[in-house]
Motif scaffolding. Structure first.
Motif, PDB file in Angstrom:
ATOM      1  N   ALA A 163       5.385  -1.779   2.718  1.00 54.34           N
ATOM      2  CA  ALA A 163       5.148  -2.508   1.464  1.00 54.34           C
ATOM      3  C   ALA A 163       4.821  -1.556   0.315  1.00 54.34           C
ATOM      4  CB  ALA A 163       4.049  -3.537   1.640  1.00 54.34           C
ATOM      5  N   GLY A 164       5.249  -0.316   0.433  1.00 53.62           N
ATOM      6  CA  GLY A 164       5.095   0.598  -0.702  1.00 53.62           C
ATOM      7  C   GLY A 164       4.189   1.770  -0.428  1.00 53.62           C
ATOM      8  N   ALA A 165       4.076   2.623  -1.440  1.00 53.75           N
ATOM      9  CA  ALA A 165       3.056   3.665  -1.378  1.00 53.75           C
ATOM     10  C   ALA A 165       1.705   2.948  -1.338  1.00 53.75           C
ATOM     11  CB  ALA A 165       3.163   4.561  -2.603  1.00 53.75           C
ATOM     12  N   ASP A 166       0.688   3.636  -0.822  1.00 54.39           N
ATOM     13  CA  ASP A 166      -0.613   2.983  -0.648  1.00 54.39           C
ATOM     14  C   ASP A 166      -1.322   2.861  -2.002  1.00 54.39           C
ATOM     15  OD1 ASP A 166      -3.395   2.460  -0.145  1.00 54.39           O
ATOM     16  OD2 ASP A 166      -2.968   2.891   1.956  1.00 54.39           O
ATOM     17  N   ILE A 167      -1.352   1.641  -2.513  1.00 58.98           N
ATOM     18  CA  ILE A 167      -1.884   1.406  -3.864  1.00 58.98           C
ATOM     19  C   ILE A 167      -3.375   1.738  -3.929  1.00 58.98           C
ATOM     20  CG2 ILE A 167      -2.255  -0.338  -5.667  1.00 58.98           C
ATOM     21  CD1 ILE A 167       0.216  -1.837  -4.447  1.00 58.98           C
ATOM     22  N   LYS A 168      -4.077   1.409  -2.831  1.00 54.50           N
ATOM     23  CA  LYS A 168      -5.533   1.646  -2.843  1.00 54.50           C
ATOM     24  C   LYS A 168      -5.842   3.146  -2.842  1.00 54.50           C
ATOM     25  CE  LYS A 168      -6.052  -2.763  -0.552  1.00 54.50           C
ATOM     26  NZ  LYS A 168      -6.034  -3.428   0.754  1.00 54.50           N
TER      27      LYS A 168
ATOM     28  N   PRO B  16       8.672  -3.008  -7.132  1.00 54.52           N
ATOM     29  CA  PRO B  16       7.730  -3.799  -7.947  1.00 54.52           C
ATOM     30  C   PRO B  16       6.685  -2.975  -8.691  1.00 54.52           C
ATOM     31  CG  PRO B  16       7.068  -3.845  -5.650  1.00 54.52           C
ATOM     32  CD  PRO B  16       8.281  -2.968  -5.716  1.00 54.52           C
ATOM     33  N   GLU B  17       6.886  -1.655  -8.787  1.00 50.51           N
ATOM     34  CA  GLU B  17       5.848  -0.804  -9.393  1.00 50.51           C
ATOM     35  C   GLU B  17       5.475  -1.252 -10.800  1.00 50.51           C
ATOM     36  OE1 GLU B  17       8.563   0.265  -7.825  1.00 50.51           O
ATOM     37  OE2 GLU B  17       8.056   1.871  -6.430  1.00 50.51           O
TER      38      GLU B  17
ATOM     39  N   MET C  71       5.880   3.027 -12.319  1.00 48.88           N
ATOM     40  CA  MET C  71       7.325   2.959 -12.073  1.00 48.88           C
ATOM     41  C   MET C  71       7.593   3.621 -10.718  1.00 48.88           C
ATOM     42  SD  MET C  71       8.613   6.072 -14.544  1.00 48.88           S
ATOM     43  CE  MET C  71      10.088   6.491 -13.623  1.00 48.88           C
TER      44      MET C  71
ATOM     45  N   LYS D  81      -2.112  -3.439   9.442  1.00 50.68           N
ATOM     46  CA  LYS D  81      -3.093  -4.099   8.561  1.00 50.68           C
ATOM     47  C   LYS D  81      -2.772  -3.861   7.095  1.00 50.68           C
ATOM     48  CE  LYS D  81      -6.917  -4.489  11.739  1.00 50.68           C
ATOM     49  NZ  LYS D  81      -7.744  -3.598  12.519  1.00 50.68           N
ATOM     50  N   ALA D  82      -2.041  -2.792   6.783  1.00 54.68           N
ATOM     51  CA  ALA D  82      -1.678  -2.508   5.380  1.00 54.68           C
ATOM     52  C   ALA D  82      -0.178  -2.672   5.167  1.00 54.68           C
ATOM     53  CB  ALA D  82      -2.126  -1.102   5.004  1.00 54.68           C
TER      54      ALA D  82
ATOM     55  N   LYS E 153       7.581  -7.891  10.016  1.00 58.08           N
ATOM     56  CA  LYS E 153       7.099  -8.379   8.706  1.00 58.08           C
ATOM     57  C   LYS E 153       7.318  -7.363   7.595  1.00 58.08           C
ATOM     58  CE  LYS E 153       3.537 -10.449   6.022  1.00 58.08           C
ATOM     59  NZ  LYS E 153       2.204 -10.952   5.817  1.00 58.08           N
TER      60      LYS E 153
ATOM     61  N   GLY F 255       8.826  -0.877  -3.184  1.00 57.07           N
ATOM     62  CA  GLY F 255       8.340   0.364  -3.782  1.00 57.07           C
ATOM     63  C   GLY F 255       8.709   1.553  -2.922  1.00 57.07           C
ATOM     64  N   GLY F 256       7.691   2.313  -2.503  1.00 63.00           N
ATOM     65  CA  GLY F 256       7.933   3.472  -1.645  1.00 63.00           C
ATOM     66  C   GLY F 256       8.642   3.118  -0.349  1.00 63.00           C
TER      67      GLY F 256
HETATM   68  N1  CO8 Z   1      -0.726  -0.456  -0.613  1.00 60.38           N
HETATM   69  C1  CO8 Z   1      -1.909  -0.680  -0.001  1.00 60.38           C
HETATM   70  N2  CO8 Z   1      -2.156  -1.808   0.687  1.00 60.38           N
HETATM   71  C2  CO8 Z   1      -1.188  -2.742   0.762  1.00 60.38           C
HETATM   72  C3  CO8 Z   1       0.071  -2.565   0.147  1.00 60.38           C
HETATM   73  C4  CO8 Z   1       0.300  -1.340  -0.568  1.00 60.38           C
HETATM   74  N3  CO8 Z   1       1.460  -1.056  -1.149  1.00 60.38           N
HETATM   75  N4  CO8 Z   1       0.819  -3.657   0.384  1.00 60.38           N
HETATM   76  C5  CO8 Z   1       0.072  -4.497   1.118  1.00 60.38           C
HETATM   77  N5  CO8 Z   1      -1.137  -3.943   1.353  1.00 60.38           N
HETATM   78  C6  CO8 Z   1      -2.274  -4.526   2.107  1.00 60.38           C
HETATM   79  C7  CO8 Z   1      -2.944  -5.644   1.325  1.00 60.38           C
HETATM   80  O1  CO8 Z   1      -3.842  -5.142   0.394  1.00 60.38           O
HETATM   81  C8  CO8 Z   1      -3.613  -6.422   2.445  1.00 60.38           C
HETATM   82  O2  CO8 Z   1      -4.779  -5.743   2.808  1.00 60.38           O
HETATM   83  P1  CO8 Z   1      -6.164  -6.572   3.025  1.00 60.38           P
HETATM   84  O3  CO8 Z   1      -5.897  -7.462   4.203  1.00 60.38           O
HETATM   85  O4  CO8 Z   1      -7.189  -5.497   3.311  1.00 60.38           O
HETATM   86  O5  CO8 Z   1      -6.418  -7.337   1.772  1.00 60.38           O
HETATM   87  C9  CO8 Z   1      -2.617  -6.285   3.610  1.00 60.38           C
HETATM   88  O6  CO8 Z   1      -1.792  -5.154   3.286  1.00 60.38           O
HETATM   89  C10 CO8 Z   1      -1.716  -7.471   3.772  1.00 60.38           C
HETATM   90  O7  CO8 Z   1      -1.086  -7.746   2.519  1.00 60.38           O
HETATM   91  P2  CO8 Z   1      -1.088  -9.202   1.826  1.00 60.38           P
HETATM   92  O8  CO8 Z   1      -2.293  -9.960   2.229  1.00 60.38           O
HETATM   93  O9  CO8 Z   1      -0.844  -8.988   0.367  1.00 60.38           O
HETATM   94  O10 CO8 Z   1       0.198  -9.839   2.541  1.00 60.38           O
HETATM   95  P3  CO8 Z   1       1.139 -10.974   1.953  1.00 60.38           P
HETATM   96  O11 CO8 Z   1       2.039 -11.359   3.077  1.00 60.38           O
HETATM   97  O12 CO8 Z   1       0.330 -12.035   1.274  1.00 60.38           O
HETATM   98  O13 CO8 Z   1       2.018 -10.245   0.786  1.00 60.38           O
HETATM   99  C11 CO8 Z   1       3.353  -8.450  -0.179  1.00 60.38           C
HETATM  100  C12 CO8 Z   1       2.940  -9.233   1.104  1.00 60.38           C
HETATM  101  C13 CO8 Z   1       4.179  -9.367  -1.101  1.00 60.38           C
HETATM  102  C14 CO8 Z   1       4.225  -7.289   0.288  1.00 60.38           C
HETATM  103  C15 CO8 Z   1       2.113  -7.937  -0.923  1.00 60.38           C
HETATM  104  O14 CO8 Z   1       1.287  -7.271  -0.004  1.00 60.38           O
HETATM  105  C16 CO8 Z   1       2.413  -6.966  -2.049  1.00 60.38           C
HETATM  106  O15 CO8 Z   1       2.831  -7.389  -3.116  1.00 60.38           O
HETATM  107  N6  CO8 Z   1       2.187  -5.653  -1.816  1.00 60.38           N
HETATM  108  C17 CO8 Z   1       2.364  -4.610  -2.820  1.00 60.38           C
HETATM  109  C18 CO8 Z   1       3.824  -4.303  -3.029  1.00 60.38           C
HETATM  110  C19 CO8 Z   1       3.959  -3.237  -4.084  1.00 60.38           C
HETATM  111  O16 CO8 Z   1       3.669  -3.421  -5.249  1.00 60.38           O
HETATM  112  N7  CO8 Z   1       4.469  -2.079  -3.659  1.00 60.38           N
HETATM  113  C20 CO8 Z   1       4.718  -0.978  -4.562  1.00 60.38           C
HETATM  114  C21 CO8 Z   1       3.629   0.009  -4.433  1.00 60.38           C
HETATM  115  S1  CO8 Z   1       3.776   1.337  -5.567  1.00 60.38           S
HETATM  116  C22 CO8 Z   1       4.916   2.371  -4.877  1.00 60.38           C
HETATM  117  O17 CO8 Z   1       5.352   2.173  -3.795  1.00 60.38           O
HETATM  118  C23 CO8 Z   1       5.405   3.590  -5.592  1.00 60.38           C
HETATM  119  C24 CO8 Z   1       4.443   4.009  -6.554  1.00 60.38           C
HETATM  120  C25 CO8 Z   1       4.930   5.129  -7.367  1.00 60.38           C
HETATM  121  C26 CO8 Z   1       3.821   5.411  -8.317  1.00 60.38           C
HETATM  122  C27 CO8 Z   1       3.782   6.818  -8.748  1.00 60.38           C
HETATM  123  C28 CO8 Z   1       2.391   7.122  -9.260  1.00 60.38           C
HETATM  124  C29 CO8 Z   1       2.220   8.595  -9.597  1.00 60.38           C
END
Ligand code: CO8
Length: 257
Positions: A63-68, A130-131, A137, A23-24, A59, A107-108
């Motif tokens: 998709a990365g570290a958990d943004i939420k 994509p951070e 970053m 789901k995430a 799929k 991302g992660g």
């Molecule tokens: N974190 C939490 N939830 C996520 C993430 C994520 N990274 N990616 C996807 N999800 C969730 C969505 O919120 C959605 O949940 P809901 O159904 O509850 O709304 C579900 O997964 C399905 O996602 P989408 O509906 O967005 O699916 P799509 O097929 O439309 O899109 C994408 C897929 C393109 C992958 C899109 O989900 C996306 O852009 N995701 C985020 C990608 C991203 O930016 N990743 C980088 C995260 S940051 C990181 O990894 C490192 C951080 C380091 C920071 C350091 C801080 C100290």
């Protein structure tokens, strides 16, 4: 020792870890991090396991570290908990880890794949950092490992724009070892891991250590390290067996598997 966000199985001598938060899109929250590290360490300590595969779904690898989960954190919290530092334990696993990547490795997710020893990509794989698009970053090693793997220009462009790479570009750039059709990804990764797991385990582990050394030291020190480890291999029964089997035109029966 139950797992809730990953599936953990053994296939012969291969340990298989499948991210399971569909789901995430397999976003890496603290629980996923803890479970992957725990499962990988358990396989590393298990003498019946010779190689590990980490995979996701068709799929999304992740998709990365958990943004939420990250969104509300303060600087002091991330600093005091040394956020993401537990991943270092994964890079200390001594047996080979293959990342079998289909779909999004962002991302992660991309960073997790790069912590593994090599990446086999499905033809639908997409890699990115994509951070920057969410105001941060890479935080799990991406700015360092991606730069070493694909070079400064491409790493800089990807980290600064968030552009994704498809599987073809990732292979061309040296990020992945090869591409296979999405439907054959897991089977192929398990086959490769199974092959590695049949070799002499000390030889496999020393080889992994030597290749990784290339990222930590100068060329002359790395070559010296390699030579010393190579010399040490002559203390192994498996060296005697492997070379005897070649001379006798038979399959080697390695003892230290
Ligand atoms: N974190 C939490 N939830 C996520 C993430 C994520 N990274 N990616 C996807 N999800 C969730 C969505 O919120 C959605 O949940 P809901 O159904 O509850 O709304 C579900 O997964 C399905 O996602 P989408 O509906 O967005 O699916 P799509 O097929 O439309 O899109 C994408 C897929 C393109 C992958 C899109 O989900 C996306 O852009 N995701 C985020 C990608 C991203 O930016 N990743 C980088 C995260 S940051 C990181 O990894 C490192 C951080 C380091 C920071 C350091 C801080 C100290």
């Amino acid at each position: 020792m139950a797992y809730e966000t990953i599936l953990v199985e053994t296939r012969g001598r291969v340990g298989l870890i499948t991210l399971d938060r569909p789901k995430a899109l397999n976003a890496l929250n603290a629980q996923v991090q803890d479970e992957i590290v725990r499962a990988a360490k358990a396989f590393d300590e298990n003498a019946k396991i010779g190689a590990i595969v980490i995979t996701g779904s068709e799929k999304a690898f992740a998709a990365g570290a958990d943004i939420k989960e990250m969104q509300p954190k303060t600087y002091i919290e991330t600093y005091m908990e040394d956020m993401f530092s537990d991943w270092d334990a994964l890079t200390r696993v001594r047996k080979p880890i293959i990342a079998a990547v289909a779909g999004y490795a962002l991302g992660g997710g991309c960073e997790l794949a790069m912590m593994c020893d090599f990446i086999i990509a499905a033809d639908n794989a997409r890699f990115g950092q994509p951070e920057i698009t969410i105001g941060v970053m890479p935080g799990m090693g991406g700015s360092q490992r991606l730069t070493r793997f694909v070079g400064k220009s491409k790493a800089m462009e990807m980290c600064l724009t968030g552009r994704m790479m498809d599987a073809e570009e990732a292979e061309r750039s040296g990020l992945v070892s090869r591409i296979v059709p999405a439907g054959e990804l897991l089977e192929e990764a398990l086959k490769v891991a199974g092959k590695i797991a049949e070799f002499s385990m000390p030889a496999v582990m020393m080889t992994k250590e030597a290749v990784n050394r290339a990222y930590e030291t100068t060329l002359s020190e790395g070559v010296r390290f390699e030579r010393r480890v190579f010399h040490a291999m002559f203390a192994l029964d498996d060296q005697k067996e492997g070379m005897a089997a070649f001379s006798e035109k038979r399959t080697a029966q390695f003892k230290n598997r």
